[in-house]
Scaffold this active site. Structure first.
Site, short mmCIF file in Angstrom:
data_model
loop_
_atom_site.label_atom_id
_atom_site.label_comp_id
_atom_site.label_asym_id
_atom_site.label_seq_id
_atom_site.Cartn_x
_atom_site.Cartn_y
_atom_site.Cartn_z
N ARG A 280 50.55 67.66 58.82
CA ARG A 280 50.74 68.39 60.08
C ARG A 280 50.57 69.89 59.90
NH1 ARG A 280 56.92 66.37 60.88
NH2 ARG A 280 57.76 67.07 58.88
N GLU B 254 55.72 72.47 64.76
CA GLU B 254 54.67 71.68 64.09
C GLU B 254 53.84 70.89 65.11
OE1 GLU B 254 57.26 70.69 60.08
OE2 GLU B 254 57.68 69.61 61.94
N ASP C 254 62.61 68.14 55.15
CA ASP C 254 61.31 67.87 55.76
C ASP C 254 60.49 69.13 56.01
OD1 ASP C 254 62.85 68.96 57.74
OD2 ASP C 254 62.55 67.36 59.21
#
Ligand SMILES: NC(=O)c1ccc[n+]([C@@H]2O[C@H](COP(=O)([O-])OP(=O)(O)OC[C@H]3O[C@@H](n4cnc5c(N)ncnc54)[C@H](O)[C@@H]3O)[C@@H](O)[C@H]2O)c1
Length: 371
Positions: A64, A75, A246
């Site tokens: 991404r 994102e 993440d």
């Protein structure tokens, strides 16, 4: 008539509306999930995600695109197969809850690859929580010991109930050991989950919560290289479902946990940048989840092995979740057509859409017909 359509000036034909994307708002998604029931929804989404992981080579994939700022990240997550394209817009701002906003907010689009016509514009905040939990449970079905019943749940915020219920319904987890640095978050989770057949044990630390756990889910939010789980907390056979690490500079597992475990990821190029493995060498061994699901590579090798699902969230999961919501919305008549693409009798005459408005408005204003 549709309230979105009514707001526009031009008279819109039924044929035109039929070509417009379906719009699924946040309240629509709530209606749909309630109508389907949580269990059916999470199971259906997991089934779609599994099916799409099993046809991994069919997808045009990329890591991404992330725009970082001091407080968070925004994102874009695109993916497509031969017929369908999707993207998700999603943010991650761990300090948002202090000002009354969610840490994670998202929306997304499905489109027809042959023409580029958008077919769905949808909320994805609720849907992300569902698809993340479905993916976590799918990975644990494959990687955790089959008799796992006790799960530690570290981080009791927006995603946590979804994780808890997905693991209850899809794995048979019956006991949750809960910890959050914010006791109010844990109290909220206990209130939301009481009466659902889960044994809820509130703990005072991560170390206490992981004791006796078959599965450890970390779903914390902090823009920091955190070490929520360290190697001294591991027990043989544990499966760690690491959801919150993440983003670059945002991890949950100590490096020695990864060293002691067999590590599974979604899409390696993205996870090397964003996952807990960002702290490991570039050639640190990982296995992609689709490889295990398809039987191409082994998952857990033995009962005592520590397994880690280093989840960051991959576009394929949103693709699968959006298709699930789209199909369910059409079946249940939820959502409304969004007049997104201009209505044109001659598709080369985009400028004519302006002329048409002018024809209606000008005489009233100037007494001059604009033809
Ligand atoms: N992997 C994925 O696919 C995926 C999908 C969605 C969200 N996420 C991530 O999951 C995380 C949680 O999301 P959310 O929407 O639930 O956020 P949230 O802000 O609603 O909840 C996070 C919770 O973590 C707690 N926390 C922070 N530091 C902690 C610590 N050291 N120990 C214990 N608890 C701690 C906070 O008090 C808060 O209650 C975020 O980091 C988000 O980016 C990942």
């Amino acid at each position: 008539m549709n309230r979105l359509i009514k707001a526009l000036h031009s008279p819109l034909t039924t044929a035109f509306l039929a070509t417009q994307p379906l719009y699924l708002s946040a309240p629509d998604a709530v209606t749909l999930v309630r109508r389907l029931g949580f269990q059916k929804c999470i199971a259906g989404m997991a089934q779609n995600i599994r099916a799409d992981f099993l046809r991994w080579p069919d997808f045009d994939k990329s890591a991404r695109v992330a725009n970082h700022s001091q407080g968070g990240v925004i994102e874009l997550m695109p993916i497509s197969d031969d017929t369908t394209y999707s993207f998700k817009y999603v943010n991650g701002h761990p300090q948002n809850t202090a000002i009354g906003l969610p840490t994670v907010m998202a929306f997304g689009v499905l489109a027809d690859v042959a023409t580029g016509l958008p077919t769905l514009v949808s909320e994805l905040t609720l849907t992300t929580a569902l698809r993340t939990a479905a993916t976590s449970a799918l990975a644990a079905q494959t990687l955790a010991r089959p008799n796992s019943r006790v799960m530690a749940l570290i981080g009791n915020g927006a995603q946590s109930e979804f994780q808890a219920l997905a693991f209850q319904h899809l794995l048979g987890i019956d006991t949750l050991r809960l910890f959050d640095i914010d006791p109010l978050a844990t109290a909220k989770l206990v209130a939301n989950l009481s009466g659902r057949g889960l044994k809820l044990q509130v703990c005072t630390s991560t170390a206490e919560a992981v004791q006796g756990a078959d599965i450890v889910t970390t779903v914390t939010a902090d823009k920091a290289c955190a070490t929520i789980v360290t190697a001294d907390l591991l027990a043989p056979g544990m499966h760690i479902n690491a959801v919150g690490g993440d983003c670059p500079g945002k991890t949950e597992l100590a490096a020695d946990v990864l060293d002691k475990a067999k590590v599974f990821v979604e899409f390696t190029p993205q996870t090397r940048i964003e996952g807990d493995i960002q702290q490991m060498p570039a050639d640190f061994a990982v296995t992609e989840l689709w490889e295990v699901l398809s039987g191409t590579r082994a998952g857990r090798d033995h009962d005592d092995q520590i397994t880690v699902f280093d989840s960051v969230g991959f576009a394929l999961e949103d693709f699968a979740a959006l298709r699930f919501m789209h199909e369910a919305a059409l079946v249940h008549g939820v959502g409304e057509r969004l007049a997104l693409i201009p209505q044109m009798a001659d598709p080369k005459n985009l400028f004519g859409t302006l002329q048409a408005s002018a024809r209606r408005i000008e005489p009233a204003l100037n007494g001059v017909s604009c033809t």
